[in-house]
Design a protein around this motif. Structure first.
Motif, PDB file in Angstrom:
ATOM      1  N   GLN A  38      -4.438   1.973   0.703  1.00 51.50           N
ATOM      2  CA  GLN A  38      -5.000   3.217   1.190  1.00 51.50           C
ATOM      3  C   GLN A  38      -5.919   3.781   0.119  1.00 51.50           C
ATOM      4  O   GLN A  38      -5.476   4.147  -0.967  1.00 51.50           O
ATOM      5  CB  GLN A  38      -3.883   4.217   1.510  1.00 51.50           C
ATOM      6  N   GLY A  39      -7.194   3.885   0.424  1.00 49.43           N
ATOM      7  CA  GLY A  39      -8.137   4.463  -0.517  1.00 49.43           C
ATOM      8  C   GLY A  39      -8.173   3.671  -1.804  1.00 49.43           C
ATOM      9  O   GLY A  39      -8.609   2.527  -1.840  1.00 49.43           O
ATOM     10  N   THR A  40      -7.714   4.275  -2.868  1.00 45.70           N
ATOM     11  CA  THR A  40      -7.771   3.647  -4.184  1.00 45.70           C
ATOM     12  C   THR A  40      -6.389   3.216  -4.649  1.00 45.70           C
ATOM     13  O   THR A  40      -6.068   3.300  -5.831  1.00 45.70           O
ATOM     14  CB  THR A  40      -8.373   4.638  -5.181  1.00 45.70           C
ATOM     15  N   SER A  41      -5.549   2.754  -3.742  1.00 49.42           N
ATOM     16  CA  SER A  41      -4.170   2.381  -4.080  1.00 49.42           C
ATOM     17  C   SER A  41      -3.854   0.983  -3.580  1.00 49.42           C
ATOM     18  O   SER A  41      -4.302   0.593  -2.492  1.00 49.42           O
ATOM     19  CB  SER A  41      -3.173   3.372  -3.465  1.00 49.42           C
ATOM     20  N   ILE A  42      -3.106   0.231  -4.371  1.00 52.60           N
ATOM     21  CA  ILE A  42      -2.599  -1.074  -3.951  1.00 52.60           C
ATOM     22  C   ILE A  42      -1.099  -1.096  -4.211  1.00 52.60           C
ATOM     23  O   ILE A  42      -0.658  -0.910  -5.354  1.00 52.60           O
ATOM     24  CB  ILE A  42      -3.277  -2.225  -4.714  1.00 52.60           C
ATOM     25  N   TYR A  43      -0.315  -1.305  -3.138  1.00 51.12           N
ATOM     26  CA  TYR A  43       1.135  -1.398  -3.252  1.00 51.12           C
ATOM     27  C   TYR A  43       1.570  -2.774  -2.740  1.00 51.12           C
ATOM     28  O   TYR A  43       1.505  -3.039  -1.546  1.00 51.12           O
ATOM     29  CB  TYR A  43       1.815  -0.304  -2.432  1.00 51.12           C
ATOM     30  N   LEU A  44       1.965  -3.630  -3.655  1.00 48.68           N
ATOM     31  CA  LEU A  44       2.401  -4.989  -3.301  1.00 48.68           C
ATOM     32  C   LEU A  44       3.748  -5.292  -3.959  1.00 48.68           C
ATOM     33  O   LEU A  44       4.007  -6.392  -4.420  1.00 48.68           O
ATOM     34  CB  LEU A  44       1.353  -6.012  -3.752  1.00 48.68           C
ATOM     35  N   SER A  45       4.624  -4.317  -4.002  1.00 47.36           N
ATOM     36  CA  SER A  45       5.921  -4.481  -4.666  1.00 47.36           C
ATOM     37  C   SER A  45       6.907  -5.244  -3.788  1.00 47.36           C
ATOM     38  O   SER A  45       6.712  -5.388  -2.582  1.00 47.36           O
ATOM     39  CB  SER A  45       6.510  -3.112  -4.999  1.00 47.36           C
ATOM     40  N   ALA A  46       7.954  -5.750  -4.452  1.00 47.80           N
ATOM     41  CA  ALA A  46       9.077  -6.390  -3.763  1.00 47.80           C
ATOM     42  C   ALA A  46       8.640  -7.546  -2.875  1.00 47.80           C
ATOM     43  O   ALA A  46       9.045  -7.668  -1.719  1.00 47.80           O
ATOM     44  CB  ALA A  46       9.866  -5.369  -2.950  1.00 47.80           C
ATOM     45  N   ASN A  47       7.774  -8.410  -3.382  1.00 48.00           N
ATOM     46  CA  ASN A  47       7.413  -9.640  -2.701  1.00 48.00           C
ATOM     47  C   ASN A  47       7.865 -10.816  -3.564  1.00 48.00           C
ATOM     48  O   ASN A  47       8.781 -10.661  -4.378  1.00 48.00           O
ATOM     49  CB  ASN A  47       5.910  -9.677  -2.443  1.00 48.00           C
ATOM     50  N   ALA A  48       7.249 -11.941  -3.403  1.00 50.22           N
ATOM     51  CA  ALA A  48       7.665 -13.122  -4.162  1.00 50.22           C
ATOM     52  C   ALA A  48       6.486 -13.741  -4.892  1.00 50.22           C
ATOM     53  O   ALA A  48       6.372 -14.958  -4.994  1.00 50.22           O
ATOM     54  CB  ALA A  48       8.315 -14.148  -3.232  1.00 50.22           C
ATOM     55  N   PHE A  49       5.581 -12.910  -5.406  1.00 53.11           N
ATOM     56  CA  PHE A  49       4.446 -13.438  -6.161  1.00 53.11           C
ATOM     57  C   PHE A  49       4.962 -14.118  -7.422  1.00 53.11           C
ATOM     58  O   PHE A  49       5.647 -13.499  -8.240  1.00 53.11           O
ATOM     59  CB  PHE A  49       3.478 -12.315  -6.540  1.00 53.11           C
ATOM     60  N   ASN A  50       4.617 -15.377  -7.600  1.00 54.73           N
ATOM     61  CA  ASN A  50       5.133 -16.130  -8.745  1.00 54.73           C
ATOM     62  C   ASN A  50       4.018 -16.704  -9.611  1.00 54.73           C
ATOM     63  O   ASN A  50       4.191 -17.707 -10.287  1.00 54.73           O
ATOM     64  CB  ASN A  50       6.068 -17.249  -8.282  1.00 54.73           C
TER      65      ASN A  50
END
Length: 763
Positions: free
Chosen positions: A34-46
């Motif tokens: 949203q706008g100037t925000s990135i929320y990508l928490s609690a995933n499985a990026f490794n």
């Protein structure tokens, strides 16, 4: 895409790149752009953080916490000049925090906790000494493998509201410059090695949350240290060596919600100032040297508590009957004090109750059956080590949430009520050291989650129920010692693959040791098993304790284990009437620490592969009928510190090893052994054997025992001399049997006359 935001199309493009890097594991529900925000928490990026992410100069909020991100944070992070909040916590990032992070002048929130920085805390303070230090409000570096000492550079972050440095290896004293943090409301320094006093905290007038537990703070804390802490709501400072010296009439300037001062010196008087804290939810003052009665005004506060821990003091008096004590789901630990009298009435909302190690007496019936028709939420009940007596009544039907019950070390009598089988969630059952009798109730088979059954030192009878092996597959501890169980050891017990402690000693068991013992797979490995013992949280979120402890006999000593209980693996079948041989299968249990088979009537040889028990520390085979030599493999048991082979029929030389030769000679008495540590060193037998005086001689590699040869020859000759003529001559055979018939008639006549005489004489 505008200059002030990330367009939806570009966000989808970025997402596709991330999906390729993470094999499509992105949790779309937790992603927002949203706008100037990135929320990508609690995933499985490794993967590592992609470099193109740092090209968004207008990005304000970046949240990548709780992934599996690896690698380092590059200096390119300086390009995020508009960043207000960066959250990279709970990943696997390493290296050092880049100095360029200090140039992000708009940054207010940095969360880098639970990573692997392995960096000195002073270096991080120096890296953040740029323009970011002027506006930074939140700095979270807890559990980040940091070390070193706090320096005066901490004072430059004058606008800090939250500072969390807990669970690191920070040492040294707390700098005076911490008093410059006038906006600080939350301070977490717990779990480090910080030393010193609390002198500088009095300047933090806005402080609301202070967590400094598990450090090495020492010294005296006075009223003046709290004079300016009017906004303080949470004070967690347990596991330090601080002494609180305040007057009896002191009224603190704050109203706390959470207070944890475990291991402080607050005594000997009960701290009366606690009665002024009308907003307390959690209170922990265990092990604080209080040796005084609890004032009545304090008991009146208990209805507001969700957590109360006053354990391990010397508090005396009686616990009042307050039926509505603790109105919400609560934890009460008042164990190890000097309370006496009857058990109090406790609210049905109490979930955890520990009143163990008291002088409480009387019956348990009223306590247990109080408000019989009202559901109970009790999950943990420990009344062990008291003076309670009487029988247990059938009042368990409303306690279906109970998973830990300890009534051990009291004076209870009678049988176990069948309603205990209604506790279908029960995991830990301790009824040891009482005078319970009769058989174990078969209704216990309904408690399929049982991990521990400890009914030692009672008067239970009957055979060991086979349903224990059939139904209780999760059992880890089975302690039945010092009862009156008889019959065979049921082979069904071998189905207990999770079993680690098996104590059937001091009963009346007979028969052989089951060969299927190798099925105890938890004992067959040296690895620590996935032990189902849990920790209970103290309600504040700051401490936890082991739920379970167990007394076991190892090396002749009664030891109690709690935090390391998952490592203990023993078998004790001593003091029974077991016979037969020691099964070779027992040597498959390579994780065993202690094996006690003493005081039985076992025969045969010690298994040759006994040396496979590589972790065993104690072996006791004493007072049996074992014969043969001590296996050579026993000399390879490097952890062995206790070995008792006394009072058997063992022969030969004791194997040479540091462990065996260092043992007391009494452990080998009652055998025909020689060699160190015994004084008979086998020299004469080895060099000049007296062949003429032996009962046997060796010819062509064969051992001939002449005694048995002549005995067999005598039997053959005697048989044919006496019975041979009768078999070969018919006339002699007829005369012989007529003679036997005649003697039989004469004997019968004598018996008849004797009977008539006795009848006449009325004998």
């Amino acid at each position: 895409m505008s200059s002030n935001s990330i367009s939806e199309a570009f966000l989808l493009w970025m997402t596709s790149l991330l999906l390729m890097k993470t094999n499509g594991k992105l949790n779309m529900k937790l992603m927002r752009g949203q706008g100037t925000s990135i929320y990508l928490s609690a995933n499985a990026f490794n993967s590592s953080i992609p470099n193109w992410l740092y090209s968004f100069s207008h990005l304000e909020f970046l949240d990548l916490h709780e992934n599996i991100l690896q690698g380092t944070i590059p200096s390119a992070i300086r390009n995020l000049t508009s960043a207000i909040s960066i959250d990279l916590a709970y990943n696997e990032l390493e290296g050092k925090v880049p100095r360029s992070l200090g140039n992000l002048c708009n940054l207010r929130d940095i969360r880098l906790s639970s990573n692997k920085w392995s960096q000195e805390i002073s270096e991080i303070f120096e890296s953040l000494s740029g323009c970011v230090s002027n506006g930074l409000e939140i700095l979270d570096l807890s559990n980040a493998q940091l070390f070193g000492q706090l320096t005066d550079e901490l004072g430059q972050f004058k606008n800090l509201v939250i500072l969390s440095l807990g669970s690191n290896s920070i040492s040294g004293a707390i700098p005076w410059s911490i008093g410059n943090l006038s906006s600080l409301r939350y301070l977490d320094l717990a779990g480090n090695q910080i030393i010193g006093t609390l002198q500088s905290f009095g300047q933090l007038s806005k402080l609301k949350y202070l967590n400094i537990q598990s450090n090495m703070l020492e010294g005296v804390v006075l009223e003046v240290h709290f004079a300016n802490l009017m906004r303080l709501k949470t004070l967690v400072a347990s596991q330090n060596q601080l002494t609180l010296e305040v007057s009896d009439s002191w009224t603190p300037p704050f109203q706390l919600n959470h207070l944890e001062l475990g291991s402080w010196n607050l005594g000997p008087k009960f701290p009366l100032w606690l009665c002024s804290q009308k907003q307390l939810w959690t209170l922990g003052i265990s092990n604080t040297g209080i040796s005084n009665a609890v004032p009545p005004s304090f008991w009146n506060l208990t209805s507001q508590f969700e957590y109360l821990n006053i354990s391990h003091n010397q508090i005396y008096g009686e616990i009042p009957h307050i039926p509505m004590i603790l109105s919400s789901p609560s934890i009460v630990d008042m164990s190890s004090n000097h309370f006496k009298g009857l058990l109090p009435c406790i609210s049905s909302n109490v979930t955890f109750l520990d009143l163990s190690n008291y002088l409480l007496s009387g019956s348990i019936s009223y306590f247990l059956c109080y408000k019989m028709n009202e559901p109970k939420y009790m999950q943990f009940l420990n009344l062990g080590k008291n003076l309670l007596s009487g029988k247990l009544r059938n009042c368990w039907l409303m306690c279906k949430d109970l998973y830990a019950l300890n009534l051990g070390k009291n004076n209870f009598t009678g049988s176990i009520p069948a309603s205990i089988g209604s506790l279908v969630r029960l995991s830990y059952l301790h009824l040891d050291n009482n005078r319970f009798s009769r058989k174990l109730p078969s209704s216990l088979k309904n408690c399929k989650d049982l991990v521990t059954i400890d009914v030692a030192k009672n008067d239970f009878v009957g055979s060991i129920p086979s349903w224990i092996g059939h139904r209780l597959s999760s059992l880890v501890i089975l302690n039945l010692h010092s009862n009156n169980f008889h019959d065979y050891i049921p082979e069904e017990l071998c189905s207990l693959t999770s079993l680690q402690i098996l104590d059937l000693s001091r009963n009346k068991l007979f028969g052989s040791i089951p060969k299927c013992v190798h099925n105890f797979s938890a004992m067959a490995t040296s690895n620590s098993s996935d032990y189902p013992f849990q920790l209970y949280n103290d309600g504040t979120g700051y401490n936890s304790q082991p739920l379970e402890s167990q007394s076991v006999v190892i090396k002749g000593k009664d030891l109690e284990y709690s935090t390391t209980l998952q490592l203990v693996k023993i078998i004790d079948l001593s003091n029974n009437n077991l016979s037969g041989v020691i099964p070779e299968e027992v040597t498959h249990l390579k994780g065993l620490q202690s094996l006690n088979l003493s005081f039985n009537i076992l025969t045969g040889r010690i298994p040759e592969k006994i040396g496979d028990l590589v972790l065993v520390e104690s072996i006791d085979f004493s007072s049996n009928q074992l014969f043969g030599q001590i296996p050579q493999s026993m000399s390879s048991l490097t952890f062995l510190s206790q070995l008792n082979l006394s009072n058997n029929n063992l022969i030969g030389r004791i194997s040479s090893s540091t462990q065996l030769q260092s043992l007391n000679i009494s452990n080998f008495f009652g055998n025909k052994l020689c060699g160190p540590p015994l004084t008979d060193n086998c020299t004469i037998k080895d060099i000049q054997p007296n062949i003429e005086n032996k009962e046997h001689k060796v010819f062509s590699g064969l051992v001939v025992d002449w005694f048995y040869v002549f005995m067999a020859l005598g039997f053959v000759v005697g048989f044919w001399v006496v019975l041979g003529p009768l078999l070969l001559n018919k006339q002699w055979r007829v005369l012989y049997f007529q003679f036997l018939d005649h003697q039989g008639y004469k004997l019968r006549g004598v018996v008849t006359q004797t009977w008539h005489c006795c009848k006449i004489l009325n004998i």
